[in-house]
Design a protein around this motif. Structure first.
Motif, mmCIF file in Angstrom:
data_model
loop_
_atom_site.group_PDB
_atom_site.id
_atom_site.type_symbol
_atom_site.label_atom_id
_atom_site.label_comp_id
_atom_site.label_asym_id
_atom_site.label_seq_id
_atom_site.Cartn_x
_atom_site.Cartn_y
_atom_site.Cartn_z
ATOM 1 N N VAL A 76 1.005 -1.101 -0.152
ATOM 2 C CA VAL A 76 -0.026 -0.052 0.061
ATOM 3 C C VAL A 76 0.989 1.107 0.098
ATOM 4 C CG1 VAL A 76 -1.898 1.350 1.031
ATOM 5 C CG2 VAL A 76 -1.903 -1.350 1.318
ATOM 6 N N HIS A 81 1.150 5.447 -0.226
ATOM 7 C CA HIS A 81 0.483 6.876 0.045
ATOM 8 C C HIS A 81 0.615 7.523 -1.316
ATOM 9 C CE1 HIS A 81 -1.291 10.488 1.798
ATOM 10 N NE2 HIS A 81 -1.482 9.825 2.893
ATOM 11 N N GLN A 128 -1.872 -1.171 -3.757
ATOM 12 C CA GLN A 128 -3.214 -0.102 -3.553
ATOM 13 C C GLN A 128 -2.451 1.197 -3.158
ATOM 14 O OE1 GLN A 128 -4.999 -3.253 -0.886
ATOM 15 N NE2 GLN A 128 -6.830 -1.822 -1.564
ATOM 16 N N LEU A 185 -2.967 4.590 -0.853
ATOM 17 C CA LEU A 185 -4.075 5.385 0.136
ATOM 18 C C LEU A 185 -3.956 6.849 -0.332
ATOM 19 C CD1 LEU A 185 -5.308 5.091 2.797
ATOM 20 C CD2 LEU A 185 -3.159 5.887 3.892
ATOM 21 N N ALA A 220 -7.619 2.179 1.390
ATOM 22 C CA ALA A 220 -6.894 2.380 0.568
ATOM 23 C C ALA A 220 -7.927 2.187 -0.743
ATOM 24 C CB ALA A 220 -5.550 1.527 0.305
ATOM 25 N N SER A 243 -6.432 1.767 -8.004
ATOM 26 C CA SER A 243 -4.989 2.169 -7.922
ATOM 27 C C SER A 243 -4.099 2.106 -8.935
ATOM 28 C CB SER A 243 -4.391 1.258 -6.605
ATOM 29 O OG SER A 243 -5.352 1.232 -5.385
#
Length: 277
Positions: A159, A161, A194, A196, A253, A259
């Motif tokens: 994940v 950001h 993914q 966030l 997320a 994404s």
């Protein structure tokens, strides 16, 4: 030290442990009880499946009366100046992991970096070092990424950001190449990623990176890192807390599909910016 050579030496370490243990008339369970690990762990050390902690190597020397042999060889094997002391153990565990879950709040994870991106990050943190040092650090990072290739690669989930996508590291061309590389890994189903998004605001584990690692025949571990230090965690209760934090991050997320679209859109924006300059 090349991975293959290091593995051979760890196998030697394990073979010597087995030889000294048997000469002392101890079973794996008996030795494990004396050095405060399970007998199964002793077996994994002997087979070079898992690396012991330094304090365990020291206690093995004390129990088997080996005059510091296992501590000295441990220090030799674990010493790799390409990695900070707190991170060298993590590199070894990465190679053994069957699953890695990572959260990166500010920089593309090392296992996913392109050489150009890695070079820029290294120079930013070490502005006075030689070119040789920089290239050695970049080579070490790219070497680590080899664990994502081949039939025995771990399941890798990250994940990232959104700020990591928006921070221009090395200029638009470098960022376009980095995000293209990330998107390609996703499309080839080598990783699952993914993002966030900014609008989620506060999130779990805001103080730094989180990495979870699982293994076939050993308990899971967690690794957390801030700017100048990292901590490897294997206490089950603490690992469980880290897993919960990661689950909370993953829950907020974007979906993998959304994404990927965001990553590819950001890459295209950087590509257009590079073309315009």
């Amino acid at each position: 030290m090349a991975n293959a050579s290091r593995q051979v030496l760890w196998e030697y370490w394990g073979a010597e442990l087995k030889r000294h243990r048997e000469n002392a008339g101890l079973t794996q369970d008996m030795l494990g009880e004396k050095v405060f690990v399970s007998g199964g762990y002793i077996g994994q050390f002997e087979q070079a499946i898992r690396r012991p902690q330094l304090d365990v190597a020291i206690r093995i020397d004390q129990v088997l009366q080996t005059d510091g042999f296992f501590e000295r060889t441990w220090r030799k094997l674990i010493d790799d100046q390409r990695y900070a002391d707190y991170f060298a153990r993590v590199v070894d565990l990465e190679r053994q992991a069957t699953k890695i879950c990572e959260f990166a709040p500010s920089v593309i994870p090392g296992l996913l970096q392109t050489p150009e991106y890695a070079r820029t990050v290294t120079i930013a943190a070490n502005p006075f070092v030689t070119d040789e040092y920089v290239e050695e650090m970049v080579a070490a990072r790219i070497e680590r990424a080899e664990i994502l290739n081949g039939p025995h690669r771990p399941e890798y989930w990250c994940v990232i950001h959104e700020s990591t996508l928006r921070t221009m590291v090395g200029g638009p061309a470098v960022m376009a190449g980095q995000l293209d590389h990330l998107a390609r890994l996703v499309r080839e189903r080598g990783i699952l990623a993914q993002v966030l998004p900014h609008e989620e605001g506060a999130y779990a584990a805001m103080t730094g990176d989180v990495r979870l690692m699982e293994f076939d025949d050993a308990p899971p571990t967690a690794y957390t890192e801030t700017a100048f230090s990292g901590t490897l965690l294997d206490d089950p209760a603490v690992v469980k807390r880290a897993q919960r934090a990661y689950d909370l991050i993953r829950a907020t997320a974007l979906s993998p599909k959304a994404s990927l679209a965001l990553i590819e859109s950001a890459a295209e924006e950087y590509r257009q910016c590079a073309s315009a300059t």
